[in-house]
Structure formats: C-alpha cells, structure tokens
Design a protein around this motif. Sequence first.
Motif: not given
Length: 131
Positions: A22-25, A31-33, A111-112, A121-125
Amino acid sequence: MILAAGCVLWRPAPSGQGVEIALVHRPKYGDWSHPKGKLKSGESIEECAVREVQEETGHSCALGPRLPTARYLANGRPKVVTYWSARALGGSFTPSTEVDRMAWLPPEEARSRLTQPRDRELLDAMLTSTS
C-alpha cells in the motif's frame, strides 16, 4: 526533534502469488510514500504506527518485524521515523486532504512509484523480513 512512526503495509496478492504494497499519495508534497505520521502526546511508537496506517489508508493492521529507522531533516528539523512491516487486516480507503489517493501495487511497481529513495530501502527490508 520530530518523532514519527509508520508501516510498510502489505497484503497477500489477490492472485495468491506474492504480496501487494500500500502506498499513499500526499497532495501537499506531491509524493508517494508509506503511511506514517507524528507521535501524539502519551502515545507509544507502536500505537502511532497503527493509528497512522488506519488514518491514512482506512485499514487496520498487525505489526510485524521492525524495519530500519529513517532519519532526515524535515523543514530544517531532525525527524526520526520508526517503521514496521504490517499486514493489512481489512478496511477501505477514503480520500482526505492529507492523503488523496492510495494504491495497492506489486513490489516492483511500488518501488518505481515511491518518491524517496529511503522508502525504497524500507520496501526492500520489508520484503526480506517476510520472505
């Protein structure tokens, strides 16, 4: 110092293969975060993370493994954001002035779309912690 907490929120993909993130805008920043926000008085860092996910995505969650802590300057002030991997337990998104869009994406698409490198980096972790 600004103290905050957030989560890399995930759910099993509807296909049964892998997960979605889940990403929020946030229109204020364009931004997307990952969902995150500031600690309220008397609130634990874990309570903050769960509350922010609920407020920004409309989903309840179960905290999983702790992820790396992000440290950066926000408007010239040091900010420390503690993150967890969190499994979505259900809910529905309602747009607000703070978060106007939410997207469930496969990890590579997430990621993109993420604006900040630290969020990648958080996504990878998170992916490492749940594999």
